[in-house]
Design an enzyme around this catalytic site. Structure first.
Site, PDB file in Angstrom:
ATOM      1  N   SER A 128       0.837  -1.189   0.000  1.00  0.00           N
ATOM      2  CA  SER A 128       0.000   0.000   0.000  1.00  0.00           C
ATOM      3  C   SER A 128       0.879   1.249   0.000  1.00  0.00           C
ATOM      4  O   SER A 128       2.099   1.160   0.015  1.00  0.00           O
ATOM      5  CB  SER A 128      -0.910   0.008   1.225  1.00  0.00           C
ATOM      6  OG  SER A 128      -0.137   0.235   2.386  1.00  0.00           O
ATOM      7  N   LYS A 129       0.240   2.398   0.016  1.00  0.00           N
ATOM      8  CA  LYS A 129       0.936   3.678  -0.093  1.00  0.00           C
ATOM      9  C   LYS A 129       2.066   3.836   0.919  1.00  0.00           C
ATOM     10  O   LYS A 129       3.108   4.384   0.605  1.00  0.00           O
ATOM     11  CB  LYS A 129      -0.060   4.815   0.102  1.00  0.00           C
ATOM     12  CG  LYS A 129      -0.996   4.952  -1.065  1.00  0.00           C
ATOM     13  CD  LYS A 129      -1.041   6.367  -1.588  1.00  0.00           C
ATOM     14  CE  LYS A 129      -1.800   6.453  -2.888  1.00  0.00           C
ATOM     15  NZ  LYS A 129      -3.230   6.125  -2.701  1.00  0.00           N
ATOM     16  N   ARG A 130       1.839   3.339   2.123  1.00  0.00           N
ATOM     17  CA  ARG A 130       2.857   3.575   3.144  1.00  0.00           C
ATOM     18  C   ARG A 130       4.146   2.808   2.875  1.00  0.00           C
ATOM     19  O   ARG A 130       5.148   3.006   3.532  1.00  0.00           O
ATOM     20  CB  ARG A 130       2.302   3.263   4.539  1.00  0.00           C
ATOM     21  CG  ARG A 130       2.060   1.831   4.790  1.00  0.00           C
ATOM     22  CD  ARG A 130       1.107   1.591   5.954  1.00  0.00           C
ATOM     23  NE  ARG A 130       0.521   0.278   5.802  1.00  0.00           N
ATOM     24  CZ  ARG A 130       1.177  -0.833   6.066  1.00  0.00           C
ATOM     25  NH1 ARG A 130       2.405  -0.785   6.531  1.00  0.00           N
ATOM     26  NH2 ARG A 130       0.603  -1.997   5.883  1.00  0.00           N
TER      27      ARG A 130
END
Length: 476
Positions: free
Chosen positions: A253-255
RNA sequence: GCCCCUUUCGUCUAGUGGCCCAGGACACAGCCCUUUCAAGGCUGCGACAGGGGUUCGAAUCCCCUAAGGGGCGCCA
C-alpha cells in the site's frame, strides 16, 4: 476449440494504477497476446462516491505507458460496450429482472439498521454473520403490496443449499460448503447493482473466456458461481494470482513508498523493465532466466505457471533490472529518453543543446545509470566545475607534484590534437614531466577537473567538456 | 468467530518421490579487471515453518499445529 480467448482487466477508478493492478493487467494482456485473443479494459465505476475522472485518465495513461494496449474498452470501444459499468445499468437491471422472474432472487425489505443490529447480535452470540433470510419466503401479494406502498427494498440472491467447486487454473480445486454463505445482495435499494453481480453480468455479456485476477477475489468466486448458475450461463475459466506484498509482508500500500505505476514512470524506470519485473513477480517459465523483452514474454507466458504464494515487491531488484534494460539500449534509443530528463533539470546547460556533445555524454553515462533520472546526477558531477568535494580530494590537488602536473598538462592540452589519442598522449607526456603515473597521475587530473574522486571515464569527460573548458579548469 | 488461500536462502524463485547434505537471481561481503566510481567476471554468505505419518527413499504425498494473507458490506 472454437472459443476465442477473451480476457479483461477491470479496475475501479478510485485511485492510481498501482503495481498490483498493473501485474493483473499484464497477466491478462500477455495471455491475450500469446493466444491471439482479445484484451478488454472495463472500468468498474459503480461506486459513484469514490470514482473520479482523474483516476480514469491516470489509469489509461499508465496502461499506455506500460504498453498494455486494449482491443476493446474506453477510447477504442468495441462490440460489447459500453465499457464503463456506470453506463451499463440497464443491462444489470435486465439480468436482475431475469433472476427475480425465475425465482433465484427476491426483494428484501430489511433496513440497514435492522441488519446491522442482527449482525452485531450474531457476533456477540458467535453465530454466523450471514443474512438470516427474513424476507426469503414472503408471499407474492405481500411483496407487491409493500413495493406498491413505496417501501425501499434490495434484491437478494436465493443461495441454493449445495456445495460449489471451482477448478482454478492456479489454485487447483477449491470447494465451498453450502452453509458458508447467506443470501447476498445484488441490487441496492437505490437500484444500483453490486460488484459481484456486475462482474458476472459483464463477464458473461462480454463473453470473457478467462478471468485472471488477484487472490482477494477468490472467495468472491463462490458468489459469482452462484449467479452464473442462476443465470443459466457457463462460468469462464478462473485463474487467481496471489497478492503483492510490501517489505513488511503486508499487502502493498501507499505507506510502503511508491506503489503507483505513474510514479515509477516519473522516477525514470523503463516500461519494459517494469513489465519484466512484474511478470517475474509471481510467474516464471520454470528456468533461471531473469531478463525478458516484452516480445519474449508474449511468447512464453502461461497461466498455469502463475505462482500460488504471495510475493514481496523488491525495489532493489527492480532497480537492478531497470539498469539491465537501460544498458541493453542502443545510444540511438536511449538518447531521446535521457535528453528531456537532462534538459528539464539543466535548462541553461549549453552543452546539452549540441547534438554531438549530447550524444557523447549519453554514451559516457549510460553505464552509470540504473534509472533515467540518474543521468542528471552523473552529468552534473562533471558538467559543472566544482571545488573538491572533500578533504581527500582537496589533498589530491594541493601537492607540488600535482601543481606541476596541471601546468604541464595545460600546455600539452593547449597544443595537442583534440581527439582521444591526443589527450591520452598529452596526459602521458605531462605525467612524465611531473614525474607522476598511474593513480597519482589520473586522480589529481580528475579531481582538478570535476572536483570528485570518482565518476565516468576521464577521457570521455574530456571529450564532452571540450578543450576550452578543460583548460579553464586546469588553469584555475 | 466462521470460510478460503498460502508457507524453499533477508527478498524473487527453480524443484511435481531418488539427478537436492537443494539450483539461479537481487541484496550483502571478498577478490579480479580498472586511473576512480560503476559496469562486468569469479568466490563466499544464506532456506525446505514445526511435528507426526506413508515409503527402501520426501522439499516433493497425507494428517495435525503454527504463522501470514484474503473474504464473511446496500466497497470494488
Amino acid at each position: 476449440m472454437s472459443q476465442q480467448v477473451r480476457v479483461r482487466f477491470a479496475p475501479s477508478p478510485t485511485g492510481y494504477l498501482h503495481v498490483g493492478g498493473a501485474r493483473t493487467a499484464l497477466f491478462n494482456w500477455l495471455y491475450a497476446r500469446k493466444t491471439g485473443g482479445k484484451f478488454i479494459l472495463r472500468i468498474e465505476d459503480t461506486d459513484v462516491e469514490r470514482s473520479t475522472q482523474e483516476a480514469v485518465d491516470g489509469l489509461l495513461r499508465d496502461m499506455k505507458w506500460l504498453g498494455l494496449t486494449w482491443d476493446e474498452g474506453p477510447e477504442v470501444d468495441g462490440p460489447h460496450g459500453p465499457y464503463f459499468q456506470s453506463q451499463r445499468l440497464e443491462i444489470y437491471k435486465k439480468y436482475a429482472e431475469k433472476l427475480l422472474q425465475n425465482g433465484s432472487a427476491y426483494p428484501c425489505f430489511c433496513s440497514e439498521e435492522e441488519l446491522e443490529a442482527k449482525r452485531q447480535k450474531a457476533e456477540e452470540e458467535h453465530r454466523s454473520l450471514h443474512y438470516d433470510g427474513t424476507c426469503r419466503n414472503l408471499g407474492k401479494e405481500e411483496v407487491e403490496k409493500r413495493i406498491a406502498a413505496g417501501e425501499p427494498y434490495v434484491v437478494r440472491v436465493r443461495v441454493p443449499d449445495k456445495d460449489y467447486v471451482l477448478n482454478d487454473l492456479v489454485r487447483g480445486r477449491v470447494e465451498w460448503k453450502s452453509e458458508t454463505l447467506g443470501d447476498f445482495i445484488i441490487l441496492r435499494s437505490s437500484g444500483m447493482p453490486v460488484y459481484n453481480f456486475c462482474v458476472v453480468v459483464d463477464d458473461a455479456d462480454m463473453q470473457i473466456s478467462h478471468v485472471v485476477r488477484a487472490e482477494e477475489h477468490l472467495t468472491n468466486t463462490h458468489r459469482q458461481l452462484i449467479i452464473y448458475e442462476a443465470l443459466g450461463i457457463t462460468p469462464p475459466t478462473f485463474a487467481h494470482a496471489s497478492l503483492i506484498l510490501g517489505e513488511d509482508k503486508t499487502k502493498l500500500s501507499k505507506r510502503h513508498g511508491a506503489t503507483s505505476v505513474g510514479q515509477y514512470a516519473l522516477d525514470g524506470f523503463l516500461p519494459e523493465a517494469m513489465i519484466n519485473f512484474l511478470a517475474l513477480l509471481g510467474w516464471n517459465e520454470g528456468n533461471d532466466r531473469e531478463i525478458y523483452s516484452v516480445e519474449e514474454l508474449k511468447e512464453c507466458f502461461t497461466l498455469e505457471r502463475i505462482s500460488k504464494s504471495p510475493g514481496v515487491f523488491d525495489h532493489a531488484k527492480l532497480t537492478w533490472m531497470n539498469g539491465q534494460h537501460l544498458r541493453a539500449l542502443s545510444v540511438e534509443n536511449l538518447l531521446p529518453m535521457v535528453e528531456p530528463v537532462l534538459k528539464k533539470e539543466m535548462p541553461d546547460e549549453p552543452r546539452l543543446q549540441n547534438p554531438e556533445i549530447l550524444r557523447k555524454l549519453v554514451e559516457l553515462i549510460q553505464i552509470k545509470m540504473n534509472k533515467l533520472n540518474d543521468a542528471v546526477e552523473v552529468a552534473k558531477s562533471f558538467l559543472n566545475a566544482s571545488q573538491p568535494e572533500n578533504e581527500e580530494a582537496a589533498a589530491m590537488i594541493s601537492t607540488d607534484k600535482s601543481k606541476d602536473l596541471f601546468a604541464a598538462l595545460a600546455e600539452e592540452f593547449a597544443s595537442c590534437e583534440w581527439v582521444r589519442e591526443g589527450y591520452n598522449a598529452a596526459i602521458k607526456a605531462a605525467g612524465k614531466t611531473a614525474g607522476a603515473k598511474g593513480k597519482e597521475l589520473f586522480m589529481p587530473i580528475r579531481v582538478k577537473i570535476t572536483g570528485t574522486c570518482h565518476g565516468p571515464d576521464l577521457v570521455g569527460i574530456l571529450d564532452v567538456l571540450g578543450r576550452e573548458e578543460v583548460l579553464k579548469r586546469l588553469r584555475n
